[in-house]
Design a protein around this motif. Structure first.
Motif, mmCIF file in Angstrom:
data_model
loop_
_atom_site.group_PDB
_atom_site.id
_atom_site.type_symbol
_atom_site.label_atom_id
_atom_site.label_comp_id
_atom_site.label_asym_id
_atom_site.label_seq_id
_atom_site.Cartn_x
_atom_site.Cartn_y
_atom_site.Cartn_z
ATOM 1 N N PRO A 77 5.721 -40.969 -3.964
ATOM 2 C CA PRO A 77 6.184 -39.884 -3.974
ATOM 3 C C PRO A 77 5.714 -39.032 -2.593
ATOM 4 O O PRO A 77 4.762 -39.331 -2.205
ATOM 5 C CB PRO A 77 5.806 -38.843 -5.150
ATOM 6 C CG PRO A 77 4.979 -39.834 -6.031
ATOM 7 C CD PRO A 77 4.544 -41.288 -5.075
ATOM 8 N N TRP A 88 12.016 -43.298 -2.465
ATOM 9 C CA TRP A 88 11.703 -42.080 -2.827
ATOM 10 C C TRP A 88 12.634 -40.993 -2.372
ATOM 11 O O TRP A 88 13.532 -39.981 -3.050
ATOM 12 C CB TRP A 88 10.121 -41.415 -2.651
ATOM 13 C CG TRP A 88 9.911 -40.260 -3.291
ATOM 14 C CD1 TRP A 88 9.979 -38.951 -2.557
ATOM 15 C CD2 TRP A 88 9.618 -39.797 -4.573
ATOM 16 N NE1 TRP A 88 9.665 -37.879 -3.665
ATOM 17 C CE2 TRP A 88 9.475 -38.311 -4.697
ATOM 18 C CE3 TRP A 88 9.477 -40.584 -5.614
ATOM 19 C CZ2 TRP A 88 8.830 -37.784 -5.810
ATOM 20 C CZ3 TRP A 88 9.187 -39.941 -6.725
ATOM 21 C CH2 TRP A 88 8.934 -38.518 -7.010
ATOM 22 N N TYR A 89 12.910 -40.870 -1.159
ATOM 23 C CA TYR A 89 13.953 -39.899 -0.668
ATOM 24 C C TYR A 89 15.331 -40.260 -0.922
ATOM 25 O O TYR A 89 16.145 -39.500 -1.363
ATOM 26 C CB TYR A 89 13.640 -39.813 1.002
ATOM 27 C CG TYR A 89 12.251 -39.207 1.709
ATOM 28 C CD1 TYR A 89 12.030 -37.940 1.163
ATOM 29 C CD2 TYR A 89 11.704 -39.798 2.676
ATOM 30 C CE1 TYR A 89 10.731 -37.459 1.164
ATOM 31 C CE2 TYR A 89 10.362 -39.272 3.054
ATOM 32 C CZ TYR A 89 9.881 -38.144 2.477
ATOM 33 O OH TYR A 89 8.602 -37.378 2.657
ATOM 34 N N ALA A 92 15.666 -38.998 -4.353
ATOM 35 C CA ALA A 92 15.842 -37.536 -4.482
ATOM 36 C C ALA A 92 17.175 -37.140 -4.118
ATOM 37 O O ALA A 92 17.722 -36.200 -4.771
ATOM 38 C CB ALA A 92 14.679 -36.973 -3.393
ATOM 39 N N GLU A 95 19.677 -37.897 -6.906
ATOM 40 C CA GLU A 95 19.858 -37.081 -8.084
ATOM 41 C C GLU A 95 20.395 -35.809 -7.548
ATOM 42 O O GLU A 95 21.156 -35.076 -8.536
ATOM 43 C CB GLU A 95 18.328 -36.837 -8.494
ATOM 44 C CG GLU A 95 18.091 -38.053 -9.527
ATOM 45 C CD GLU A 95 16.797 -37.659 -10.323
ATOM 46 O OE1 GLU A 95 16.509 -36.377 -10.470
ATOM 47 O OE2 GLU A 95 16.433 -38.415 -11.379
ATOM 48 N N GLN A 96 19.959 -35.050 -6.547
ATOM 49 C CA GLN A 96 20.504 -33.839 -6.023
ATOM 50 C C GLN A 96 22.034 -34.072 -6.074
ATOM 51 O O GLN A 96 22.608 -33.053 -6.405
ATOM 52 C CB GLN A 96 19.954 -33.734 -4.780
ATOM 53 C CG GLN A 96 20.446 -32.405 -4.012
ATOM 54 C CD GLN A 96 19.709 -32.237 -2.727
ATOM 55 O OE1 GLN A 96 18.817 -32.632 -2.506
ATOM 56 N NE2 GLN A 96 20.630 -32.016 -1.659
ATOM 57 N N VAL A 393 9.607 -33.708 -0.748
ATOM 58 C CA VAL A 393 11.038 -33.554 -1.327
ATOM 59 C C VAL A 393 11.205 -34.116 -2.727
ATOM 60 O O VAL A 393 10.353 -35.196 -2.907
ATOM 61 C CB VAL A 393 12.207 -34.294 -0.628
ATOM 62 C CG1 VAL A 393 13.363 -34.261 -1.394
ATOM 63 C CG2 VAL A 393 12.428 -33.967 0.959
ATOM 64 N N LYS A 394 11.195 -33.353 -3.559
ATOM 65 C CA LYS A 394 11.256 -33.916 -5.298
ATOM 66 C C LYS A 394 12.177 -34.657 -5.520
ATOM 67 O O LYS A 394 13.701 -34.289 -5.258
ATOM 68 C CB LYS A 394 10.938 -32.403 -6.037
ATOM 69 C CG LYS A 394 9.928 -31.684 -5.805
ATOM 70 C CD LYS A 394 8.381 -32.349 -6.278
ATOM 71 C CE LYS A 394 7.221 -31.371 -5.921
ATOM 72 N NZ LYS A 394 6.072 -32.037 -4.863
ATOM 73 N N VAL A 395 11.970 -35.524 -6.423
ATOM 74 C CA VAL A 395 12.973 -36.149 -7.297
ATOM 75 C C VAL A 395 13.160 -35.233 -8.557
ATOM 76 O O VAL A 395 12.326 -35.083 -9.195
ATOM 77 C CB VAL A 395 12.828 -37.504 -7.721
ATOM 78 C CG1 VAL A 395 13.800 -37.998 -8.570
ATOM 79 C CG2 VAL A 395 12.395 -38.520 -6.557
#
Ligand code: NAD
Ligand code: NA
Length: 399
Positions: A77, A88-89, A92, A95-96, A393-395
């Protein structure tokens, strides 16, 4: 921060979140442009969902047939001041975009080889989806800690029986040289590679999912394999990794037996050689891919991971008449255009000729190089790399 590519050999140490977002958006647009997949999957588990064929599978399921998806992957992350990995990116971004489209999408970040992550995944399916109707198995890893024995297995990429000498390319410099790869010294190299990349973990997943009652009637599962041309046989199909692929393909029988009472089916799909984090680590193969891309682009048959997965879903796994076309060994073939005689003849002809001097003329080394940087979100059209970028940047489902 300003994020630039930083490479060490065939790995890239940095990744760009906005480049990853744009890449995912481009893949989504491609899937949408092909229209809905008739009879497509509705609730999908993707194991190895963050890069390569895995993220493309997830996008094809979600945006091709409105599927709810759970993705399992092993990524680093981001945090304030520290970059996350490309996967990871990608996740994210996925999902977005899925949430924006009103699609269910949650992710689990951890070691898919472990019993704990399998249990977490089962708990999440039970809580949110009840059951899944497709399980995509797209792991590629250099190591696996065996969940029952605790043994840490490391895979190797070696020929078996004799040293292998052939041409290889450093795609950063364009230098074509001869490489000699020593064969395995003992059977441990083979058994360790089979333990990591063979079919056992796929079987474990399917057994655990079945025992937990989270597989729907008529469930399908697919794992990915590769064959390729004779010139790479010593390092790929007849090498240690090929033994693992034989084992993976063999495990289809066991899984099919297990899924019988659910009317379920297991498949191996033989995919095209593409630039991914995994394939760039294999000697000789990147030079082959560069020549292959040139030939396929000239014939108009070139595909990337997303085009491959669109074809896998729409023209193999979920056809209108529900018939899944298979080869004589029971495998799905979406490497058909790669293996076409005229393409292979062109590659073989150029393989003998290729040198550092004529590389950029007779191969698509530039396309290879660009694809490699694209994996990490770099050199993507429409992204301003001089601009300050938020690295943290969050998942959304992991947060
Ligand atoms: P990749 O490296 O892009 O993806 C690997 C995925 O596995 C990532 O999502 C990563 O997070 C995940 N992963 C790795 N170790 C994990 C762990 N311990 N726990 C959870 N997740 C983990 O690889 P890829 O090239 O897309 O390969 C996927 C499959 O496709 C492999 O079986 C590969 O052999 C096969 N394949 C690849 C090619 C090719 O040319 N790249 C061609 C044909 C078939
Ligand atoms: Na993958």
């Amino acid at each position: 921060m300003i994020i630039q590519p930083r490479t060490r050999g065939f790995i890239c140490l940095t990744a760009h979140p906005e480049g990853a977002l744009q890449t995912v958006k481009n893949q989504i647009e491609y899937i949408k442009s092909k229209g809905k997949i008739a009879n497509g999957p509705k609730k999908v588990l993707v194991i190895g969902a963050s890069t390569g064929f895995g993220i493309a599978s997830r996008i094809a399921a979600a945006f091709g047939s409105d599927a709810a998806t759970i993705g399992v992957f092993f990524e680093k992350p981001s945090s304030e001041g520290k970059l996350g990995t490309a996967g990871w990116y990608n996740s994210a971004a996925f999902e977005q975009e899925a949430h924006k489209a009103g699609l269910y999408a949650k992710s689990i970040n951890g070691d898919a080889f472990s019993d704990e992550i399998k249990q977490q995944t089962i708990d999440l399916i039970q809580k949110d989806l009840g059951q899944v109707d497709l399980v995509v198995y797209s792991l590629a890893s250099p190591r696996r800690t065996h969940p029952k024995t605790g043994v840490a297995h490391a895979s190797v990429l070696k020929p078996i029986g004799a040293p292998f000498t052939n041409k290889t390319v450093d795609f950063h410099t364009g230098a074509v040289t001869d490489i000699t790869i020593a064969p395995v010294e003992n059977d441990d190299d083979i058994s360790n590679t089979v333990a990591v990349m063979g079919g056992e973990d796929w079987k474990f997943w399917m057994e655990d999912l079945k025992n937990a009652g989270v597989l729907a009637d008529g469930v399908k599962t697919v794992a990915y394999s590769y064959i390729g041309p004779e010139l790479t046989f010593p390092i790929y199909r007849n090498g240690t990794i090929g033994q693992a692929k034989n084992d993976l393909e063999e495990s289809v029988k066991h899984i099919n037996e297990m899924l019988k009472d659910l009317n379920g089916k297991a498949y191996v799909s033989v995919n095209k050689a593409l630039v991914t984090q995994s394939s760039s680590a294999i000697p000789v193969v990147p030079l082959y891919i560069s020549l292959l891309f040139k030939a396929m682009k000239e014939k108009g048959t070139h595909e990337g991971t997303i085009e491959q997965m669109q074809r896998l879903f729409a023209e193999r796994l979920y056809t209108e008449d529900e018939n899944v076309p298979l080869d004589e060994n029971g495998r799905i073939r979406i490497d058909d255009w790669e293996m076409a005689e005229d393409v292979q003849a062109e590659v073989a002809k150029n393989w003998d000729k290729v040198t550092t001097e004529n590389l950029s003329e007779i191969s698509d080394i530039e396309g290879y190089r660009r694809d490699f940087f694209n994996l990490f979100g770099f050199e993507i059209d429409g992204v301003d790399y001089e601009k300050d970028t938020n690295e943290d940047v969050k998942v959304p489902s992991i947060a």
